[in-house]
Structure formats: structure tokens, C-alpha cells
Enzyme design. Structure first.
Site, PDB file in Angstrom:
ATOM      1  N   ARG A   1       0.838  -1.208   0.000  1.00 51.19           N
ATOM      2  CA  ARG A   1       0.000   0.000   0.000  1.00 51.19           C
ATOM      3  C   ARG A   1       0.873   1.258   0.000  1.00 51.19           C
ATOM      4  O   ARG A   1       0.514   2.267  -0.582  1.00 51.19           O
ATOM      5  CB  ARG A   1      -0.905   0.002   1.231  1.00 51.19           C
ATOM      6  N   ASP A  55     -10.110  -4.618   8.355  1.00 47.88           N
ATOM      7  CA  ASP A  55      -9.161  -5.629   8.833  1.00 47.88           C
ATOM      8  C   ASP A  55      -9.809  -6.497   9.915  1.00 47.88           C
ATOM      9  O   ASP A  55      -9.556  -7.701   9.985  1.00 47.88           O
ATOM     10  CB  ASP A  55      -7.887  -4.944   9.376  1.00 47.88           C
ATOM     11  N   ARG A 114     -12.039  -9.003   8.308  1.00 47.31           N
ATOM     12  CA  ARG A 114     -11.218 -10.096   7.745  1.00 47.31           C
ATOM     13  C   ARG A 114     -10.716 -11.021   8.867  1.00 47.31           C
ATOM     14  O   ARG A 114     -10.624 -12.236   8.696  1.00 47.31           O
ATOM     15  CB  ARG A 114     -10.050  -9.501   6.953  1.00 47.31           C
ATOM     16  N   HIS A 119      -2.636   0.203   8.886  1.00 47.03           N
ATOM     17  CA  HIS A 119      -3.337  -0.572   7.844  1.00 47.03           C
ATOM     18  C   HIS A 119      -2.313  -0.985   6.777  1.00 47.03           C
ATOM     19  O   HIS A 119      -2.250  -0.427   5.690  1.00 47.03           O
ATOM     20  CB  HIS A 119      -4.458   0.299   7.245  1.00 47.03           C
TER      21      HIS A 119
HETATM   22  N1  LIG Z   1      -8.504   1.741   3.472  1.00 49.05           N
HETATM   23  C1  LIG Z   1      -8.843   0.537   3.024  1.00 49.05           C
HETATM   24  O1  LIG Z   1      -9.141  -0.353   3.796  1.00 49.05           O
HETATM   25  C2  LIG Z   1      -8.892   0.283   1.533  1.00 49.05           C
HETATM   26  C3  LIG Z   1      -9.467  -0.889   1.027  1.00 49.05           C
HETATM   27  C4  LIG Z   1      -9.499  -1.070  -0.342  1.00 49.05           C
HETATM   28  C5  LIG Z   1      -8.969  -0.112  -1.190  1.00 49.05           C
HETATM   29  N2  LIG Z   1      -8.404   1.001  -0.668  1.00 49.05           N
HETATM   30  C6  LIG Z   1      -7.847   2.046  -1.516  1.00 49.05           C
HETATM   31  O2  LIG Z   1      -8.915   2.787  -2.091  1.00 49.05           O
HETATM   32  C7  LIG Z   1      -8.476   3.385  -3.301  1.00 49.05           C
HETATM   33  C8  LIG Z   1      -9.469   3.074  -4.424  1.00 49.05           C
HETATM   34  O3  LIG Z   1      -9.452   1.700  -4.738  1.00 49.05           O
HETATM   35  P1  LIG Z   1     -10.378   1.143  -5.931  1.00 49.05           P
HETATM   36  O4  LIG Z   1     -10.166  -0.321  -5.968  1.00 49.05           O
HETATM   37  O5  LIG Z   1     -11.748   1.691  -5.803  1.00 49.05           O
HETATM   38  O6  LIG Z   1      -9.652   1.827  -7.202  1.00 49.05           O
HETATM   39  P2  LIG Z   1     -10.328   2.164  -8.621  1.00 49.05           P
HETATM   40  O7  LIG Z   1      -9.220   2.390  -9.568  1.00 49.05           O
HETATM   41  O8  LIG Z   1     -11.354   1.123  -8.956  1.00 49.05           O
HETATM   42  O9  LIG Z   1     -11.104   3.525  -8.353  1.00 49.05           O
HETATM   43  C9  LIG Z   1     -10.454   4.732  -8.073  1.00 49.05           C
HETATM   44  C10 LIG Z   1     -11.234   5.832  -8.752  1.00 49.05           C
HETATM   45  O10 LIG Z   1     -10.674   7.086  -8.353  1.00 49.05           O
HETATM   46  C11 LIG Z   1     -10.832   7.960  -9.462  1.00 49.05           C
HETATM   47  N3  LIG Z   1      -9.959   9.127  -9.329  1.00 49.05           N
HETATM   48  C12 LIG Z   1      -8.619   9.199  -9.500  1.00 49.05           C
HETATM   49  N4  LIG Z   1      -8.189  10.469  -9.294  1.00 49.05           N
HETATM   50  C13 LIG Z   1      -9.285  11.196  -8.964  1.00 49.05           C
HETATM   51  C14 LIG Z   1      -9.491  12.562  -8.620  1.00 49.05           C
HETATM   52  N5  LIG Z   1      -8.476  13.426  -8.546  1.00 49.05           N
HETATM   53  N6  LIG Z   1     -10.743  12.955  -8.349  1.00 49.05           N
HETATM   54  C15 LIG Z   1     -11.781  12.095  -8.394  1.00 49.05           C
HETATM   55  N7  LIG Z   1     -11.654  10.793  -8.722  1.00 49.05           N
HETATM   56  C16 LIG Z   1     -10.414  10.349  -8.995  1.00 49.05           C
HETATM   57  C17 LIG Z   1     -10.501   7.084 -10.670  1.00 49.05           C
HETATM   58  O11 LIG Z   1     -10.970   7.644 -11.889  1.00 49.05           O
HETATM   59  C18 LIG Z   1     -11.171   5.781 -10.295  1.00 49.05           C
HETATM   60  O12 LIG Z   1     -12.482   5.676 -10.826  1.00 49.05           O
HETATM   61  C19 LIG Z   1      -7.063   2.835  -3.540  1.00 49.05           C
HETATM   62  O13 LIG Z   1      -6.099   3.765  -3.114  1.00 49.05           O
HETATM   63  C20 LIG Z   1      -7.036   1.593  -2.695  1.00 49.05           C
HETATM   64  O14 LIG Z   1      -5.720   1.225  -2.343  1.00 49.05           O
HETATM   65  C21 LIG Z   1      -8.359   1.219   0.665  1.00 49.05           C
END
Ligand SMILES: NC(=O)c1ccc[n+]([C@@H]2O[C@H](COP(=O)([O-])OP(=O)(O)OC[C@H]3O[C@@H](n4cnc5c(N)ncnc54)[C@H](O)[C@@H]3O)[C@@H](O)[C@H]2O)c1
Length: 306
Positions: A88, A148, A151, A175
Site C-alpha cells: 500500500r 481488517d 477479515r 493498515h
Molecule cells: N482503506 C482501506 O481499507 C482500503 C481498502 C481497499 C482499497 N483502498 C484504496 O482505495 C483506493 C481506491 O481503490 P479502488 O479499488 O476503488 O480503485 P479504482 O481504480 O477502482 O477507483 C479509483 C477511482 O478514483 C478515481 N480518481 C482518480 N483520481 C481522482 C481525482 N483526482 N478525483 C476524483 N476521482 C479520482 C478514478 O478515476 C477511479 O475511478 C485505492 O487507493 C485503494 O488502495 C483502501
């Protein structure tokens, strides 16, 4: 209750869907930078409303923050997810810029919002929102521990061969694959310590499987997971929207709690209508406290990259 979710990708759309299905919000605004993408996701989701029985209105927007004005809760999921083999932490270069801009845009239209940060590396992104905005510390909450812990409960139930509803437990700390601290000592099956059922060796396996929970799914899916992350965010949003005062491990700014300062790290938090209502202090033993310290040091190293 108006909720904005930025990023209409896998996690953002899943989060919007679970919020809508639970039917507690009047409006969910999905915003994405990709032209037409959020509009498409919102329309598709709205066409599930009559089938799934909800009245929450979901609107899709391409990058127009005026449509997010006066949101009670904003969720940031915008940014790149990891690919198999990535940590991450490697996402920081791209995601820090996105999270900084997005949080500023959101606050300019919703100065009193409560913000849930999801984008990774999440603890550092929550810290960045603290440092780059004037939002009150009780209104910035990182989502990691709720996922987490879900899970962890899944892995505990698997080991116990029990229904998941029999199991309770929490994961504290950062995380990340190495920073998570699944608290097996506090985990129970209907109030009975899980150590009464499982050997130390089996519990160690549960811990390790929990810590690499995200990486395991990323390897299987080719990208990071979305159903459980979306469900975890929606549970936190509901706790705030409905003032449930539920306890989740959340990444919050620590000012002396757990002996830590100037860091966002996963600790048990009561959340309700004011966002963070209370940080709960639990008595960690020496090994658990040491794990918290090591986890915090690793997050601080990532924070230094900002
Ligand atoms: N905290 C957690 O537990 C957790 C869990 C899963 C995923 N995540 C994180 O969440 C994020 C998203 O994951 P995902 O699988 O949905 O990715 P994804 O690629 O499916 O979706 C991300 C979206 O963000 C959009 N985006 C990018 N820049 C942008 C901006 N400046 N303004 C508005 N929209 C914008 C993209 O166009 C895309 O549609 C990642 O960083 C991932 O690592 C965190």
C-alpha cells in the site's frame, strides 16, 4: 443526510451501493474525475433501487464539487489501488496529490463535513488530510481497522468452524501487511476467549492470514478488493449518520493516547453524529504495546515521504 463519495471505482461504487441498500441516507453523490464514469455508475445503481427496495437518491458527477455542497459526510476513495506484489505504501506518490486536492475541494463546499479517508496508504492519507486542511480532528477518520477486523473475524470463524456471527475481535495498528495487530487475546466466540478453542499455533496462522488479507485478494483478483472495503465504509457512515455510537478501530490523530503523538493509527474509536466521539483506551499487554510502537514507527516513516 447527504453523503459524497469521491472515486466511483470499485470501492467507491461498492460503498455507495451498500449505503443505498441500507436506506438511511437521502442522497449519495458519487464524484469521479473520469468523464461520465460516476454518472454511469449512479444510473446503474439507481436501476437497482426498485429491485433492492431503497429510496436513497444516487447522483453521479464528473469533477463538479459544487454538486457536493453541504455534504454531512464525505468519503475519499479516489486514487490508484495496488496491483499484485505491491505494498500500500508504494501508492503514496500518486495518491497523496489526489487526496490533498480532493479533500480541499470537498471542504470548500462542505466546511462542516465529517471525512472518511479510504485511499491508501490510508494512515498516511488521513494524516495528510489533518495537516493540509483545517477540519477539526474529530472529523477526520481513516477506514482500515473496520475492514481488517472483518477479515480477522472471517479467519477466526474459519479456524473455529463457527458462524461468523459467533465471533468478535478487533485489529489495531497500521493498515499495512506488517503493521496490523490482530488482537487474538481479546477475540471471543460468544464471550469465550478464542484461545479456549484454538491452539497458539492456529491462532498465529489466523493472525498471519488476517495481516495479508488484502494482499491475498489482490493476488486473486489482479487488483485490490472492494466488497468488504465498501461494506466497512458503509457501516462507519451509518454509525455517523444514525448516531449509533458504535466502536470500530479507526485511524485517528493521536495526541498522547497509546503513548503516541502526531500520527494517525488504528485504535478503538466510538463514532457517532460528531464523528469521533471518543478514543477508547484498552489495556494492552507488553507484547501488544510493543507491536503498536513498531507499527507506529513504520507509519511515521511513510508520513515522512509526504
Ligand atoms: N482503506 C482501506 O481499507 C482500503 C481498502 C481497499 C482499497 N483502498 C484504496 O482505495 C483506493 C481506491 O481503490 P479502488 O479499488 O476503488 O480503485 P479504482 O481504480 O477502482 O477507483 C479509483 C477511482 O478514483 C478515481 N480518481 C482518480 N483520481 C481522482 C481525482 N483526482 N478525483 C476524483 N476521482 C479520482 C478514478 O478515476 C477511479 O475511478 C485505492 O487507493 C485503494 O488502495 C483502501
Amino acid at each position: 443526510m447527504k453523503i459524497t463519495v469521491v472515486g466511483a471505482g470499485a470501492v467507491g461504487a461498492s460503498c455507495a451501493e451498500y449505503i443505498a441498500i441500507k436506506d438511511f441516507a437521502s442522497e449519495v453523490v458519487l464524484l469521479d474525475i473520469k468523464e461520465g464514469y460516476a454518472e454511469g455508475k449512479a444510473m446503474d445503481l439507481m436501476q437497482t433501487a426498485s429491485l433492492n427496495g431503497f429510496d436513497t437518491k444516487i447522483t453521479g458527477i464528473t469533477n463538479d464539487y459544487s454538486k457536493t455542497a453541504n455534504s454531512d459526510i464525505c468519503v475519499i476513495t479516489s486514487g490508484i489501488p495496488r496491483k499484485p506484489g505491491m505494498t500500500r505504501e508504494e501508492l503514496i506518490g500518486i495518491n497523496a496529490g489526489i487526496v490533498k486536492t480532493v479533500s480541499a475541494n470537498l471542504i470548500s463546499h462542505s466546511p462542516n463535513t465529517i471525512m472518511i479517508v479510504v485511499s491508501n496508504p490510508m494512515d498516511t492519507m488521513a494524516y495528510l488530510v489533518h495537516k493540509s486542511t483545517k477540519l477539526h480532528k474529530n472529523k477526520i477518520i481513516g477506514m482500515g481497522g473496520a475492514l481488517d477486523s472483518a477479515r480477522f473475524k472471517y479467519r477466526l470463524a474459519e479456524a473455529l468452524q463457527s458462524p461468523i456471527s459467533d465471533v468478535d475481535g478487533m485489529v489495531l495498528g497500521g493498515h499495512s501487511d506488517t503493521g496490523m495487530i490482530p488482537l487474538t487475546r481479546f477475540a471471543t466466540r460468544n464471550g469465550v476467549p478464542v484461545s479456549d478453542f484454538l491452539s497458539e499455533e492456529r491462532l498465529s496462522q489466523v493472525k498471519e492470514d488476517t495481516k495479508v488479507g488484502g494482499a491475498t485478494l489482490t493476488k486473486l483478483l489482479g487488483t485490490s478488493a472492494w466488497y468488504a472495503p465498501g461494506a466497512a465504509v458503509s457501516a462507519m457512515v451509518q454509525a455517523i449518520a444514525c448516531d449509533q455510537k458504535k466502536m470500530f478501530p479507526c485511524s485517528v490523530m493521536l495526541e498522547g493516547e497509546y503513548g503516541l503523538n502526531d500520527i494517525c493509527l488504528g485504535v478503538p474509536v466510538i463514532i457517532g453524529k460528531n464523528g469521533i466521539e471518543k478514543i477508547v483506551k484498552i489495556n494492552l499487554n507488553k507484547a501488544e504495546a510493543e507491536n503498536m510502537k513498531v507499527s507506529a514507527e513504520a507509519v511515521k516513516k511513510v508520513n515522512e515521504l509526504l
